[in-house]
Design a protein around this motif. Structure first.
Motif, PDB file in Angstrom:
ATOM      1  N   LYS A  46       0.982  -1.140   0.102  1.00 38.37           N
ATOM      2  CA  LYS A  46       0.074   0.155  -0.062  1.00 38.37           C
ATOM      3  C   LYS A  46       0.840   1.314  -0.092  1.00 38.37           C
ATOM      4  O   LYS A  46       0.609   2.231  -0.760  1.00 38.37           O
ATOM      5  CB  LYS A  46      -0.769  -0.131   1.282  1.00 38.37           C
ATOM      6  CG  LYS A  46      -1.868   1.043   1.129  1.00 38.37           C
ATOM      7  CD  LYS A  46      -2.964   1.028   2.422  1.00 38.37           C
ATOM      8  CE  LYS A  46      -3.817   1.833   2.571  1.00 38.37           C
ATOM      9  NZ  LYS A  46      -4.488   2.023   3.817  1.00 38.37           N
ATOM     10  N   ALA A  47       1.969   1.324   0.981  1.00 41.32           N
ATOM     11  CA  ALA A  47       2.793   2.602   0.998  1.00 41.32           C
ATOM     12  C   ALA A  47       3.657   2.676  -0.437  1.00 41.32           C
ATOM     13  O   ALA A  47       3.748   3.740  -0.907  1.00 41.32           O
ATOM     14  CB  ALA A  47       3.648   2.359   2.199  1.00 41.32           C
ATOM     15  N   ASN A  49       2.710   1.458  -3.387  1.00 43.70           N
ATOM     16  CA  ASN A  49       2.103   1.819  -4.445  1.00 43.70           C
ATOM     17  C   ASN A  49       1.554   3.360  -4.547  1.00 43.70           C
ATOM     18  O   ASN A  49       1.313   4.073  -5.437  1.00 43.70           O
ATOM     19  CB  ASN A  49       0.778   0.857  -4.636  1.00 43.70           C
ATOM     20  CG  ASN A  49       0.969  -0.105  -5.041  1.00 43.70           C
ATOM     21  OD1 ASN A  49       1.970  -0.363  -5.687  1.00 43.70           O
ATOM     22  ND2 ASN A  49       0.252  -1.474  -4.663  1.00 43.70           N
ATOM     23  N   LYS A  50       1.183   3.694  -3.097  1.00 45.00           N
ATOM     24  CA  LYS A  50       0.875   4.961  -2.965  1.00 45.00           C
ATOM     25  C   LYS A  50       2.076   6.138  -3.406  1.00 45.00           C
ATOM     26  O   LYS A  50       1.514   7.248  -4.132  1.00 45.00           O
ATOM     27  CB  LYS A  50       0.464   5.602  -1.640  1.00 45.00           C
ATOM     28  CG  LYS A  50       0.163   6.898  -1.443  1.00 45.00           C
ATOM     29  CD  LYS A  50      -0.320   7.127   0.324  1.00 45.00           C
ATOM     30  CE  LYS A  50      -0.480   8.441   0.410  1.00 45.00           C
ATOM     31  NZ  LYS A  50      -0.622   8.825   1.801  1.00 45.00           N
ATOM     32  N   GLU A  51       3.074   5.664  -3.290  1.00 48.67           N
ATOM     33  CA  GLU A  51       4.234   6.638  -3.900  1.00 48.67           C
ATOM     34  C   GLU A  51       4.408   6.543  -5.492  1.00 48.67           C
ATOM     35  O   GLU A  51       4.914   7.523  -5.901  1.00 48.67           O
ATOM     36  CB  GLU A  51       5.696   5.884  -3.346  1.00 48.67           C
ATOM     37  CG  GLU A  51       5.622   6.396  -1.694  1.00 48.67           C
ATOM     38  CD  GLU A  51       7.061   5.810  -1.114  1.00 48.67           C
ATOM     39  OE1 GLU A  51       7.906   5.420  -1.977  1.00 48.67           O
ATOM     40  OE2 GLU A  51       7.076   5.763  -0.018  1.00 48.67           O
ATOM     41  N   LYS A  52       4.054   5.443  -6.062  1.00 47.90           N
ATOM     42  CA  LYS A  52       4.054   5.352  -7.321  1.00 47.90           C
ATOM     43  C   LYS A  52       2.679   5.888  -8.057  1.00 47.90           C
ATOM     44  O   LYS A  52       2.623   6.034  -9.313  1.00 47.90           O
ATOM     45  CB  LYS A  52       4.259   3.824  -7.974  1.00 47.90           C
ATOM     46  CG  LYS A  52       5.459   3.270  -7.470  1.00 47.90           C
ATOM     47  CD  LYS A  52       5.485   1.818  -7.922  1.00 47.90           C
ATOM     48  CE  LYS A  52       6.672   1.289  -7.641  1.00 47.90           C
ATOM     49  NZ  LYS A  52       6.708  -0.249  -8.010  1.00 47.90           N
ATOM     50  N   ASP A  53       1.482   6.230  -7.278  1.00 45.30           N
ATOM     51  CA  ASP A  53       0.455   6.836  -7.905  1.00 45.30           C
ATOM     52  C   ASP A  53       0.815   8.178  -8.192  1.00 45.30           C
ATOM     53  O   ASP A  53       1.212   9.142  -7.367  1.00 45.30           O
ATOM     54  CB  ASP A  53      -0.697   6.650  -6.563  1.00 45.30           C
ATOM     55  CG  ASP A  53      -2.084   7.188  -7.276  1.00 45.30           C
ATOM     56  OD1 ASP A  53      -2.049   7.743  -8.423  1.00 45.30           O
ATOM     57  OD2 ASP A  53      -3.027   7.217  -6.624  1.00 45.30           O
ATOM     58  N   LEU A  55      -1.236  10.627  -8.772  1.00 48.18           N
ATOM     59  CA  LEU A  55      -2.267  11.518  -8.375  1.00 48.18           C
ATOM     60  C   LEU A  55      -1.792  12.190  -7.012  1.00 48.18           C
ATOM     61  O   LEU A  55      -1.966  13.176  -6.306  1.00 48.18           O
ATOM     62  CB  LEU A  55      -3.588  11.200  -8.257  1.00 48.18           C
ATOM     63  CG  LEU A  55      -4.096  10.941  -9.634  1.00 48.18           C
ATOM     64  CD1 LEU A  55      -5.560  10.477  -9.504  1.00 48.18           C
ATOM     65  CD2 LEU A  55      -4.419  12.196 -10.597  1.00 48.18           C
ATOM     66  N   SER A  56      -0.974  11.064  -6.242  1.00 48.16           N
ATOM     67  CA  SER A  56      -0.469  11.398  -4.756  1.00 48.16           C
ATOM     68  C   SER A  56       0.478  12.542  -4.944  1.00 48.16           C
ATOM     69  O   SER A  56       0.499  13.232  -3.785  1.00 48.16           O
ATOM     70  CB  SER A  56       0.289  10.051  -4.308  1.00 48.16           C
ATOM     71  OG  SER A  56       1.485   9.921  -4.817  1.00 48.16           O
ATOM     72  N   ARG A  57       0.994  12.970  -5.971  1.00 52.43           N
ATOM     73  CA  ARG A  57       1.922  14.174  -5.917  1.00 52.43           C
ATOM     74  C   ARG A  57       0.927  15.567  -5.657  1.00 52.43           C
ATOM     75  O   ARG A  57       1.331  16.635  -5.829  1.00 52.43           O
ATOM     76  CB  ARG A  57       2.682  14.199  -7.205  1.00 52.43           C
ATOM     77  CG  ARG A  57       3.639  13.051  -7.188  1.00 52.43           C
ATOM     78  CD  ARG A  57       4.547  13.200  -8.611  1.00 52.43           C
ATOM     79  NE  ARG A  57       3.766  12.690  -9.581  1.00 52.43           N
ATOM     80  CZ  ARG A  57       4.167  12.879 -10.815  1.00 52.43           C
ATOM     81  NH1 ARG A  57       4.904  13.536 -10.992  1.00 52.43           N
ATOM     82  NH2 ARG A  57       3.125  12.650 -11.769  1.00 52.43           N
ATOM     83  N   ILE A  59      -1.358  16.067  -3.830  1.00 48.20           N
ATOM     84  CA  ILE A  59      -1.991  16.220  -2.574  1.00 48.20           C
ATOM     85  C   ILE A  59      -1.154  17.137  -1.680  1.00 48.20           C
ATOM     86  O   ILE A  59       0.045  17.219  -1.822  1.00 48.20           O
ATOM     87  CB  ILE A  59      -1.717  15.069  -1.626  1.00 48.20           C
ATOM     88  CG1 ILE A  59      -2.728  13.802  -2.182  1.00 48.20           C
ATOM     89  CG2 ILE A  59      -2.237  15.392  -0.050  1.00 48.20           C
ATOM     90  CD1 ILE A  59      -2.630  12.531  -1.639  1.00 48.20           C
TER      91      ILE A  59
END
Length: 82
Positions: A46-47, A49-53, A55-57, A59
């Motif tokens: 989860k952590a 994948n979040k860094e690779k998403d 869209l997370s940039r 936020i």
């Protein structure tokens, strides 16, 4: 994901070691267990994948002036109030 365990040696700064000792005393867990739990949390899919998403940039890139735009978005976008 549990399997063979590997032994390793790490060097910690004094503040890191002291913080781990404090957690160890409070939780009654070994330093090794605390470090393993922390690594598992950090390395979880989860952590990662979040860094690779991409869209997370997005936020946190905006800043506001305290106006109620988020709460009254319909009014600002469509001229309507709820």
């Amino acid at each position: 994901m549990h399997g063979t365990k590997h032994r390793t040696q790490i060097s910690l700064d004094d503040w890191q070691y002291q913080a781990l000792l404090e957690i160890s005393k409070k939780t009654k867990k070994s330093l090794s267990a605390i470090i393993r739990e922390s690594l598992s949390e950090k390395l979880s899919t989860k952590a990662v994948n979040k860094e690779k998403d991409p869209l997370s940039r997005l936020i946190g890139i905006g800043s506001g002036d305290g106006s109620p735009v988020a709460r009254k978005h319909d009014k600002y976008l469509y001229g309507k109030t709820k």
